[in-house]
Write an enzyme that holds these catalytic residues in place. Structure first.
Site, PDB file in Angstrom:
ATOM      1  N   LYS A   6     -34.038   2.242 -11.107  1.00 24.84           N
ATOM      2  CA  LYS A   6     -33.173   1.444 -10.240  1.00 24.84           C
ATOM      3  C   LYS A   6     -32.143   2.358  -9.580  1.00 24.84           C
ATOM      4  O   LYS A   6     -31.236   2.859 -10.236  1.00 24.84           O
ATOM      5  CB  LYS A   6     -32.444   0.364 -11.022  1.00 24.84           C
ATOM      6  CG  LYS A   6     -31.555  -0.510 -10.122  1.00 24.84           C
ATOM      7  CD  LYS A   6     -30.371  -1.067 -10.854  1.00 24.84           C
ATOM      8  CE  LYS A   6     -29.362  -1.723  -9.906  1.00 24.84           C
ATOM      9  NZ  LYS A   6     -28.749  -0.790  -8.929  1.00 24.84           N
TER      10      LYS A   6
ATOM     11  N   GLU B 291     -25.099   9.750 -19.026  1.00 22.79           N
ATOM     12  CA  GLU B 291     -24.333  10.813 -18.380  1.00 22.79           C
ATOM     13  C   GLU B 291     -23.245  10.118 -17.594  1.00 22.79           C
ATOM     14  O   GLU B 291     -23.516   9.428 -16.604  1.00 22.79           O
ATOM     15  CB  GLU B 291     -25.245  11.659 -17.487  1.00 22.79           C
ATOM     16  CG  GLU B 291     -24.617  12.983 -17.071  1.00 22.79           C
ATOM     17  CD  GLU B 291     -23.725  12.855 -15.855  1.00 22.79           C
ATOM     18  OE1 GLU B 291     -22.477  12.901 -16.038  1.00 22.79           O
ATOM     19  OE2 GLU B 291     -24.241  12.700 -14.747  1.00 22.79           O
TER      20      GLU B 291
ATOM     21  N   CYS C 182     -19.140  13.696 -10.796  1.00 19.21           N
ATOM     22  CA  CYS C 182     -18.610  13.658 -12.162  1.00 19.21           C
ATOM     23  C   CYS C 182     -18.292  15.059 -12.668  1.00 19.21           C
ATOM     24  O   CYS C 182     -17.475  15.233 -13.570  1.00 19.21           O
ATOM     25  CB  CYS C 182     -19.609  12.972 -13.100  1.00 19.21           C
ATOM     26  SG  CYS C 182     -21.257  13.713 -13.073  1.00 19.21           S
TER      27      CYS C 182
ATOM     28  N   GLU D  84     -10.603   9.524 -13.478  1.00 20.12           N
ATOM     29  CA  GLU D  84     -11.564  10.012 -12.501  1.00 20.12           C
ATOM     30  C   GLU D  84     -11.347   9.298 -11.168  1.00 20.12           C
ATOM     31  O   GLU D  84     -11.447   8.076 -11.078  1.00 20.12           O
ATOM     32  CB  GLU D  84     -12.986   9.778 -13.005  1.00 20.12           C
ATOM     33  CG  GLU D  84     -14.042  10.455 -12.166  1.00 20.12           C
ATOM     34  CD  GLU D  84     -15.423  10.360 -12.784  1.00 20.12           C
ATOM     35  OE1 GLU D  84     -16.145  11.362 -12.789  1.00 20.12           O
ATOM     36  OE2 GLU D  84     -15.781   9.259 -13.269  1.00 20.12           O
TER      37      GLU D  84
END
Length: 486
Positions: free
Chosen positions: A172, A246, A281, A381
């Site tokens: 997906k 991850e 990331c 983040e």
């Protein structure tokens, strides 16, 4: 990409046009690129059936046969790279010259796992009157969910090891970046058996939820935010299937005062923060600069940031292009304002830029904030071209601050002293530590994080173990004496 079109899902080697659709939008211009199939539980069920049937045959293929097809896929993607990179540049908003590098990395992954699977030996040992055989067997049907920032790399990191290990895949892509993944599926379906690689587009609460909860899916793999990672992990725990994650990062990038070439370090540190328009990331978003060189280094850093050329993603001269969406752009601008409110000093940037013909896009200046490590902009983040700058003077305190975040994905070190490099690398809580070159990911280098940055390792031979499990077979040459003889 000149005219919008309807894009199908790929299930069982066939193109499936769903009744419900949703739009794909050019990130910089807002122009419609096409309509995507809005898949759900029905399509997931069909994909699981097709994948299950395909995987049972694929698991019996020789490693060399799998390697042959993976290399064939790599060749096809390499040939299609200019076309695919253009698609991503429009769909995601990143500059096309940068996306071309993504495809080089992706192609290398297919070739790496084609080689790695051939050398993926089982093991065994003699036992009294027999032999123990421990062999690795595929898990079955794997459900994989990827983000929007680097579609080509994300597909390769998930599909290559899963297929090499003998599994079938239901993938997906993110609803904001599906087009190149659908093109990948079209190419892959001409190479691999029908049903081995299935791609379903749609939304997380619909197709994603159905995929993670389906009893026919034997493993889940996810790249994305820690918040969604927890949901995926819980879904796996309910069915007791393995999950690899991850997730996010807030990576420290550390500059020692003994660097030999300050200009080169400035350039690489800025690249670490701005690659993928900061939507990575891995980005080195906390830059620790030693007090002894701080003033000179920061002057060069700010000057370099101001030289960055912001513009059209298709322009080869562009160095920084637009963010994926308006919501992401507003999020980044809000974080910059939060930094100001917390007392951060904005050394450069901080504003949205208008690019002619691309007014829809969120182009944001490279932004350098002078901060301390406790500010939100240094802890959370942001996923944009925003760098938190932190001055340091004492090694132990600097390492304490570098580790003082919930993430542990990556870190960078710049030094000419091997002792500084290795001792600091050992003390950093990060799955990847790069010395004197940020983003130094070569094929076979394990990639994954500590703490809230994830579970498992991709990009390396160990990944094949993540997509398989050990099965023990013991062989006795004689039947033992009966226990219950009269």
């Amino acid at each position: 990409m000149s005219t919008p079109q309807n894009y199908p899902a790929y299930i069982g080697g066939k193109t499936i046009y769903a009744q419900d659709t949703f739009p794909a939008i050019n990130a910089s211009t807002g122009r419609p690129l096409g309509q995507l199939a809005r898949c759900g539980a029905k399509e997931v069920d069909l994909a699981v059936q097709a994948a299950t049937q395909a995987q049972q045959q694929w698991a019996q293929t020789a490693y060399e046969a799998r390697a042959l097809l993976l290399n064939r896929l790599a060749d096809a993607l390499e040939q299609a790279t200019p076309h695919l990179a253009r698609i991503d540049a429009e769909d995601v908003g990143r500059r096309v010259s940068e996306v071309m590098i993504d495809y080089q990395i992706a192609v290398a992954q297919y070739r790496y796992f084609a080689a790695a699977i051939v050398a993926h030996e089982d093991f065994g040992r003699p036992i009294p009157d027999g032999y123990l055989i421990a062999k690795r067997v595929p898990l079955g049907v794997v459900g994989q969910i990827i983000p929007w920032n680097v579609p080509a790399i994300m597909v390769a990191l998930k599909v290559a090891p899963a297929i090499a290990a003998g599994n079938a895949v239901i993938l997906k892509p993110d609803e904001n970046a599906s087009l190149s993944t659908l093109e990948f599926a079209r190419i892959a379906n001409d190479i691999f058996p029908a049903g081995l690689i299935n791609v379903l587009t749609g939304f997380g609460e619909e197709v994603g939820s159905a995929l993670t909860s389906h009893p026919g899916v034997a493993k889940l793999a996810f790249t994305g935010s820690p918040e969604v990672g927890r949901i995926i992990s819980q879904a796996g725990a309910k069915r007791l299937v393995p999950v690899s994650l991850e997730l996010g990062g807030k990576s420290p990038n550390i500059v020692f005062p003994d660097i030999d070439d300050m200009d080169a370090v400035v350039d690489n540190a800025l690249f670490a923060a701005l690659y993928c328009n900061g939507q990575s990331c891995l980005a080195g978003t906390r830059l620790f600069v030693h007090d002894a060189i701080y003033t000179q280094f920061v002057e060069k850093l700010v000057a370099a940031a101001r030289r960055v050329r912001i513009g059209d993603p298709s322009d080869s001269n562009t160095q920084l292009s637009c963010l994926i969406s308006a919501s992401q752009g507003e999020k980044v601008l809000k974080y910059i304002q939060t930094g100001r409110d917390e007392g951060a000093n904005v050394l450069t940037g901080g504003q949205r830029v208008t690019v002619a013909g691309h007014e829809h896009g969120y182009f944001i200046e490279p932004t350098i904030l002078e901060t301390n490590n406790r500010m939100r902009v240094a802890q959370e983040e942001i996923f944009g071209p925003v760098l938190s700058l932190i001055r340091w003077s004492e090694v132990d305190e600097m390492i304490k601050q570098a580790n003082d975040v919930c993430y542990g994905l990556a870190a960078g070190i710049y030094t000419s002293n091997l002792k500084n490099a290795m001792e600091t690398a050992d003390r950093l809580q990060a799955g990847n530590v790069w010395i004197n070159r940020y983003f130094n990911l070569t094929s076979g280098s394990p990639f994954g994080g500590m703490k809230e940055s994830g579970i498992g390792r991709e990009h390396c031979r160990e990944t094949l173990n993540m997509y398989s499990e050990l099965k023990a077979i013991t062989v006795q040459t004689t039947v033992p004496q009966p226990w219950f003889a009269p």
